[in-house]
Enzyme design. Structure first.
Site, PDB file in Angstrom:
ATOM      1  N   LYS A  15       0.631  -0.914  -0.244  1.00 43.32           N
ATOM      2  CA  LYS A  15       0.233   0.011  -0.034  1.00 43.32           C
ATOM      3  C   LYS A  15       1.028   1.600   0.169  1.00 43.32           C
ATOM      4  CE  LYS A  15      -2.388  -0.359   4.320  1.00 43.32           C
ATOM      5  NZ  LYS A  15      -1.684  -1.369   4.526  1.00 43.32           N
ATOM      6  N   ARG A 135      11.825  -1.844  10.537  1.00 43.85           N
ATOM      7  CA  ARG A 135      10.705  -0.686  11.145  1.00 43.85           C
ATOM      8  C   ARG A 135      10.933  -2.025  12.130  1.00 43.85           C
ATOM      9  NH1 ARG A 135       5.827   0.144   8.287  1.00 43.85           N
ATOM     10  NH2 ARG A 135       4.641  -0.400   9.672  1.00 43.85           N
TER      11      ARG A 135
HETATM   12  P1  ADP Z   1       0.981  -1.945   8.149  1.00 42.18           P
HETATM   13  O1  ADP Z   1      -0.142  -1.510   7.431  1.00 42.18           O
HETATM   14  O2  ADP Z   1       2.344  -2.102   7.503  1.00 42.18           O
HETATM   15  O3  ADP Z   1       0.461  -2.337   9.401  1.00 42.18           O
HETATM   16  P2  ADP Z   1       0.927   1.370   8.611  1.00 42.18           P
HETATM   17  O4  ADP Z   1       1.997   1.724   8.797  1.00 42.18           O
HETATM   18  O5  ADP Z   1      -0.044   1.350   7.967  1.00 42.18           O
HETATM   19  O6  ADP Z   1       1.916  -0.055   8.859  1.00 42.18           O
HETATM   20  O7  ADP Z   1       1.200   2.228   9.988  1.00 42.18           O
HETATM   21  C1  ADP Z   1       1.789   1.110  11.169  1.00 42.18           C
HETATM   22  C2  ADP Z   1       1.294   1.432  12.949  1.00 42.18           C
HETATM   23  O8  ADP Z   1       0.511   2.535  12.431  1.00 42.18           O
HETATM   24  C3  ADP Z   1      -0.306   0.471  12.707  1.00 42.18           C
HETATM   25  O9  ADP Z   1      -0.008  -0.517  13.261  1.00 42.18           O
HETATM   26  C4  ADP Z   1      -0.818   1.457  14.204  1.00 42.18           C
HETATM   27  O10 ADP Z   1      -0.296   1.098  15.214  1.00 42.18           O
HETATM   28  C5  ADP Z   1      -0.463   2.800  13.591  1.00 42.18           C
HETATM   29  N1  ADP Z   1      -1.965   3.380  12.434  1.00 42.18           N
HETATM   30  C6  ADP Z   1      -1.926   3.587  11.728  1.00 42.18           C
HETATM   31  N2  ADP Z   1      -2.945   4.124  10.331  1.00 42.18           N
HETATM   32  C7  ADP Z   1      -3.954   4.407  11.926  1.00 42.18           C
HETATM   33  C8  ADP Z   1      -5.072   3.835  11.531  1.00 42.18           C
HETATM   34  N3  ADP Z   1      -6.028   4.687  10.797  1.00 42.18           N
HETATM   35  N4  ADP Z   1      -5.420   4.079  12.999  1.00 42.18           N
HETATM   36  C9  ADP Z   1      -5.078   3.981  14.233  1.00 42.18           C
HETATM   37  N5  ADP Z   1      -3.598   3.462  13.732  1.00 42.18           N
HETATM   38  C10 ADP Z   1      -3.046   3.153  12.679  1.00 42.18           C
END
Ligand code: ADP
Length: 192
Positions: A15, A135
């Site tokens: 994504k 990460r």
């Molecule tokens: P991935 O899709 O690889 O899990 P992201 O970079 O999208 O990684 O998200 C990393 C972290 O950031 C999530 O595990 C969460 O803790 C937080 N996070 C991201 N977007 C949201 C959201 N929309 N609501 C709540 N927490 C979020």
């Protein structure tokens, strides 16, 4: 033209990478909630400090924090003409919140695009990324937790957009450029 897009898909589905490419193709900003949180974490801002423990354990940051951050980001001038949202909404409550946010601005989402990827490939990609990017939340127990949270809280979202006739599914397997091409096909009108 499609300009207001939500990108859905499991962690590891590509994504983040695809959001950036698609945003360039559509001429709108890519807004990644995970990247915004990580940036705040790195800069030790109050927002980063609030989010840290949730992220480190693979849990979702509470809605009141995340929703406020997204509302603020969407109100910035570069998002006036459209956006690719990566990582938001991630719960049914966030879908409702996003609906309300867009409604107050008198705009609607054009499309939700779901990147699909086999479970085995998801885990493989995340472990591979862990080696390359280091990460903090890409360790095996946290990956497992993030996938569990995804399945429980986020997967049901696709059906909501499907019911509205606004869901496109795109195969996330294969090379980055191949997936990017499929995504553009889903979002851009045919060129002739
Ligand atoms: P991935 O899709 O690889 O899990 P992201 O970079 O999208 O990684 O998200 C990393 C972290 O950031 C999530 O595990 C969460 O803790 C937080 N996070 C991201 N977007 C949201 C959201 N929309 N609501 C709540 N927490 C979020």
């Amino acid at each position: 033209m499609t300009k207001r897009v939500v990108l859905l898909g499991p962690p590891g589905s590509g994504k983040g990478t695809q959001a950036v490419g698609l945003a360039q193709a559509l001429g709108v900003p890519a807004i990644s909630t995970g990247a915004i949180f990580r940036d705040n974490l790195a800069r030790h801002t109050p927002l980063g400090e609030k989010a840290e423990a949730y992220m480190a354990s693979g849990h979702l940051v509470p809605d009141e924090i995340t929703n406020a951050m997204v509302a603020d980001r969407l109100s910035q001038p570069d998002a006036a003409n459209g956006f690719i949202l990566d990582g938001y909404p991630r719960t049914l409550e966030q879908v409702t919140e996003l609906d309300a946010l867009l409604q107050t601005r008198g705009i609607e989402l054009d499309l939700a695009v779901e990147l699909t990827l086999d479970h085995g490939r998801v885990v493989e990609r995340l472990l591979h990324r862990a080696e390359i990017e280091g990460r903090a939340d890409d360790t095996e127990p946290v990956i497992r937790e993030r996938l569990a949270v995804y399945r429980k809280a986020t997967e049901p979202i696709a059906a909501v957009y499907a019911d509205r006739g606004k869901l496109a599914s795109v195969d996330g397997h294969g090379a980055v450029e191949d997936v990017a091409g499929r995504l553009r096909n889903a979002c851009l009108p045919p060129s002739d």
